[in-house]
Design an enzyme around this catalytic site. Structure first.
Site, short mmCIF file in Angstrom:
data_model
loop_
_atom_site.label_atom_id
_atom_site.label_comp_id
_atom_site.label_asym_id
_atom_site.label_seq_id
_atom_site.Cartn_x
_atom_site.Cartn_y
_atom_site.Cartn_z
N SER A 244 4.68 -32.62 -28.39
CA SER A 244 4.56 -31.34 -28.05
C SER A 244 3.26 -31.15 -27.59
O SER A 244 2.64 -30.14 -27.15
CB SER A 244 5.17 -30.35 -29.02
OG SER A 244 4.20 -30.65 -30.00
N GLU B 113 -6.74 -21.01 -59.82
CA GLU B 113 -6.66 -21.43 -58.37
C GLU B 113 -6.85 -20.52 -57.34
O GLU B 113 -6.89 -20.87 -56.29
CB GLU B 113 -5.07 -21.96 -58.22
CG GLU B 113 -3.93 -20.83 -58.23
CD GLU B 113 -3.69 -20.54 -59.84
OE1 GLU B 113 -4.50 -20.74 -60.92
OE2 GLU B 113 -2.44 -19.85 -59.87
N ASP C 29 0.29 -31.63 -35.28
CA ASP C 29 1.18 -32.33 -36.17
C ASP C 29 1.98 -33.52 -35.68
O ASP C 29 1.92 -34.69 -35.93
CB ASP C 29 2.36 -31.58 -36.83
CG ASP C 29 1.73 -30.36 -37.57
OD1 ASP C 29 0.63 -30.27 -37.64
OD2 ASP C 29 2.37 -29.48 -37.78
N SER C 30 2.61 -33.46 -34.52
CA SER C 30 3.30 -34.44 -33.71
C SER C 30 2.28 -35.41 -33.30
O SER C 30 2.47 -36.80 -33.24
CB SER C 30 4.07 -34.15 -32.75
OG SER C 30 3.67 -33.25 -31.63
N HIS D 238 -5.58 -17.26 -63.60
CA HIS D 238 -5.56 -18.20 -62.38
C HIS D 238 -6.58 -18.83 -62.02
O HIS D 238 -7.49 -18.35 -61.13
CB HIS D 238 -4.84 -17.40 -61.31
CG HIS D 238 -3.41 -16.89 -61.65
ND1 HIS D 238 -2.29 -17.73 -61.49
CD2 HIS D 238 -2.83 -15.98 -62.58
CE1 HIS D 238 -1.33 -17.12 -62.02
NE2 HIS D 238 -1.62 -16.02 -62.85
N LYS E 53 -1.75 -28.57 -43.59
CA LYS E 53 -2.25 -28.72 -42.37
C LYS E 53 -3.89 -29.18 -42.27
O LYS E 53 -4.15 -30.11 -41.38
CB LYS E 53 -2.31 -27.29 -41.83
CG LYS E 53 -2.47 -26.96 -40.29
CD LYS E 53 -1.46 -27.14 -39.78
CE LYS E 53 -1.27 -27.25 -38.06
NZ LYS E 53 -0.23 -27.30 -37.35
N GLY F 191 4.64 -18.19 -63.43
CA GLY F 191 5.89 -17.82 -62.89
C GLY F 191 6.15 -16.37 -63.40
O GLY F 191 5.57 -15.90 -64.13
N CYS G 58 -0.96 -19.50 -66.87
CA CYS G 58 -0.27 -18.29 -67.19
C CYS G 58 0.90 -18.54 -67.77
O CYS G 58 1.11 -18.94 -69.01
CB CYS G 58 -0.25 -17.66 -65.71
SG CYS G 58 0.25 -15.89 -66.13
N TYR G 59 2.23 -18.53 -67.22
CA TYR G 59 3.42 -18.72 -67.61
C TYR G 59 3.60 -20.09 -68.41
O TYR G 59 3.73 -20.40 -69.44
CB TYR G 59 4.64 -18.43 -66.66
CG TYR G 59 5.98 -18.86 -67.36
CD1 TYR G 59 6.75 -17.82 -67.87
CD2 TYR G 59 6.47 -20.03 -67.35
CE1 TYR G 59 7.83 -18.16 -68.50
CE2 TYR G 59 7.55 -20.36 -67.69
CZ TYR G 59 8.56 -19.18 -68.49
OH TYR G 59 9.56 -19.74 -68.87
#
Ligand code: XMP
Length: 518
Positions: free
Chosen positions: A227, A175, A231-232, A173, A374, A58, A85-86
């Site tokens: 659509s 990640e 996703d839909s 980090h 996604k 952060g 980190c933070y």
């Protein structure tokens, strides 16, 4: 809600740039993970029974006034914690160590020396490995009970751990991709320290989701506005698996779709998967409303409103509908939800394609993909038996080709653009680039220019080709397409698409440009 049988890891977010990335890495390690506000109470944490907690980085400094902190009882829950980190500095401060501001700032790549004493956190990691740092404050003295596990040139306590209490901190980090062995370190924490089982898979998700959709909807009826986007479609197929024909999908063909798109959606959902699908051919209605309209925002508004009206009409025709299925994804939920806003409940963003359905519809939302990113949605789609063309389809804006025709939209321009766009898609597909490029399409500009064909002068339209790489559509870079591919696209468009005599390639990034031209 998710069933408690799947392992859960909570990331407490201190406003990190990388909180989502941490969650992704954890899920890539096949452990289910959610982001929560840092201010969550120890009681609320305990009630979720997480296997582990990760305190994110952060922007704050732990000694700042009103620096964000955790409920101190969290350290006493007996749940393994990794501070990043933070998060590490906070843990050091809270548990009696010393943190110093601004002694040895370190930004960017650096070399990490893993200590002699074997720690499960660094099992299998090279003794000298690369990591990525970005910090001003530094832990000078780890809290009692902690050992220093790694250091770098400027950061003597680059990692610390208390094996008794299963509390760990890393200043770098793990990640980000610039820490090449970071995934290993995260996996070590999840598996060797927290005892996670790796039970988060697309298959396990489908089983759980089907059960909880059945629980939510019971004997009720649901509708879904399709659509044709990933996703839909995945949301609809999942709900169909749960409740069968109690789900009706409504596919509004606004006449602004790409070549072959409507047929493909209907073909897969209705013919292949046997879903109940109402297709509304509303192209006349949309084109009539768009006649004479040049302003992009006005075009968008007209399309959005018309879409809602048609969807409402169709939903009303199917009687006793109580539920509306939407393909909301986790990033949408997080964006508008937790973050650093203490305890704020997740606020749901309305689906772009449905765009704020009127409140008087009073339908309860069913959002089976709310927990997914996604790429996870795509994996679920494959497990559900959707074909790859649908699962890996590039994002397509709700207002469709209307935002890719500059100026007024009419039938003839739509035809021209569809043909040109089909060529772009075909050539990129043939070159094997469709997975590495985020979006690729043709734009019909309102420019005309002089050309020569045979011995004749032409005065034709100009098509722009846009192909971009991106992580999330928020920023983008133009794709370095091979010359040969660009050449084939240009030559095929001017030869095969009537009325087009010039093709240009858009080489602007986003920002400052956007992806769509509008
Ligand atoms: P821009 O043009 O703003 O687009 O850089 C960013 C991404 O969003 C897509 N896009 C939309 N998607 N409804 C959608 O579902 C919309 O109205 C819409 N407008 C733009 C665009 O294709 C790109 O991926």
């Amino acid at each position: 809600m998710k069933e408690s049988s799947t392992d859960l890891v909570l990331v407490l977010d201190f406003g990190a740039q990388y909180a989502q990335l941490i969650a992704r890495r954890v899920r890539e390690a096949r452990v289910y993970c959610e982001i929560a506000a840092y201010s969550v109470s120890a009681e609320a944490v305990a009630s979720r029974k997480p296997r582990a907690l990760i305190l994110s980085g952060g922007p704050a400094s732990v000694y700042e006034e009103r620096a964000p902190g955790v409920d101190p009882k969290i350290y006493e829950l007996g749940i393994p914690i990794l501070g990043i980190c933070y998060g590490m500095q906070l843990m050091a401060r809270d548990l009696g160590g010393a943190v110093s501001p601004h002694v040895s700032r370190e930004f960017g790549k650096c070399s990490l020396a893993i200590g002699e004493s074997a720690s499960p956190l660094f099992e299998g990691v090279s003794p000298a490995t690369q990591c990525w740092m970005s910090h001003g404050d530094t832990v000078l003295q780890p809290p009692p009970g902690f050992k220093v596990l790694a250091s770098s040139a400027n950061t003597p306590v680059a990692a610390m751990g208390d094996e008794e209490r299963n509390l760990y901190g890393v200043q770098f980090h793990p990640e980000v991709v610039h820490t090449p062995e970071g995934s290993r370190i995260i996996s070590n924490f999840l598996y060797k320290i927290a005892g996670c089982r790796g039970d988060w898979t697309a298959e396990s998700f489908v089983d759980q989701a089907v059960r909880s959709i059945r629980q939510q909807i019971g004997e009720g009826k649901a509708v879904c506005a399709l659509s044709g986007g990933v996703d839909s479609t995945v949301a609809a197929v999942l709900v169909h698996r749960a409740i069968g024909d109690a789900l009706t999908c409504v596919f509004v063909d606004h006449g602004l779709l790409r070549k072959g798109e409507a047929e493909e959606v209907v073909g897969v959902l209705s013919n292949k998967l046997g879903m109940k699908l109402v297709t509304v051919d509303a192209s006349e209605r949309f084109l009539a409303k768009l006649k004479g309209v040049e302003d992009p925002e006005q075009k968008r508004k007209i399309i959005g409103t018309e879409f809602i009206r048609i969807f409402e009409d169709e939903a009303a025709r199917i009687q006793d509908v109580k539920y509306l299925v939407q393909g909301t994804l986790y990033p949408d939920v997080i964006e508008s939800g937790t973050g650093s806003k203490a305890g704020a409940a997740a606020v749901i963003k309305s689906h772009h394609n449905v765009g704020g359905l009127p409140s008087d519809m009073r339908l309860e939302l069913v959002e089976p993909l709310r927990q997914l990113f996604k790429d996870e949605v795509r994996r679920v789609g494959l497990v559900l038996g959707l074909p790859e063309e649908v699962v890996y389809r590039q994002p397509f804006p709700g207002p469709g080709l209307a935002v890719r025709i500059i100026g007024e939209v009419d039938r003839e321009k739509l035809k021209t653009l569809r043909e040109a766009d089909a060529i772009v898609r075909e050539e990129i597909g043939k070159a094997g680039l469709s997975r590495s490029i985020w979006q690729y399409f043709a734009v019909l500009t309102d420019l005309r220019s002089v050309g020569v064909m045979g011995d004749k002068r032409t005065y034709g339209r100009m098509v722009a080709v846009r192909a971009i790489t991106s992580e999330d559509g928020m920023t983008a870079d133009w794709a370095r397409l091979p010359d040969a591919v660009l050449e084939r696209i240009a030559s095929r468009i001017v030869n095969e698409v009537h009325g087009v005599n010039r093709v240009v390639y858009d080489i602007t990034s986003k920002p400052p440009a956007t992806i769509e031209w509008e």
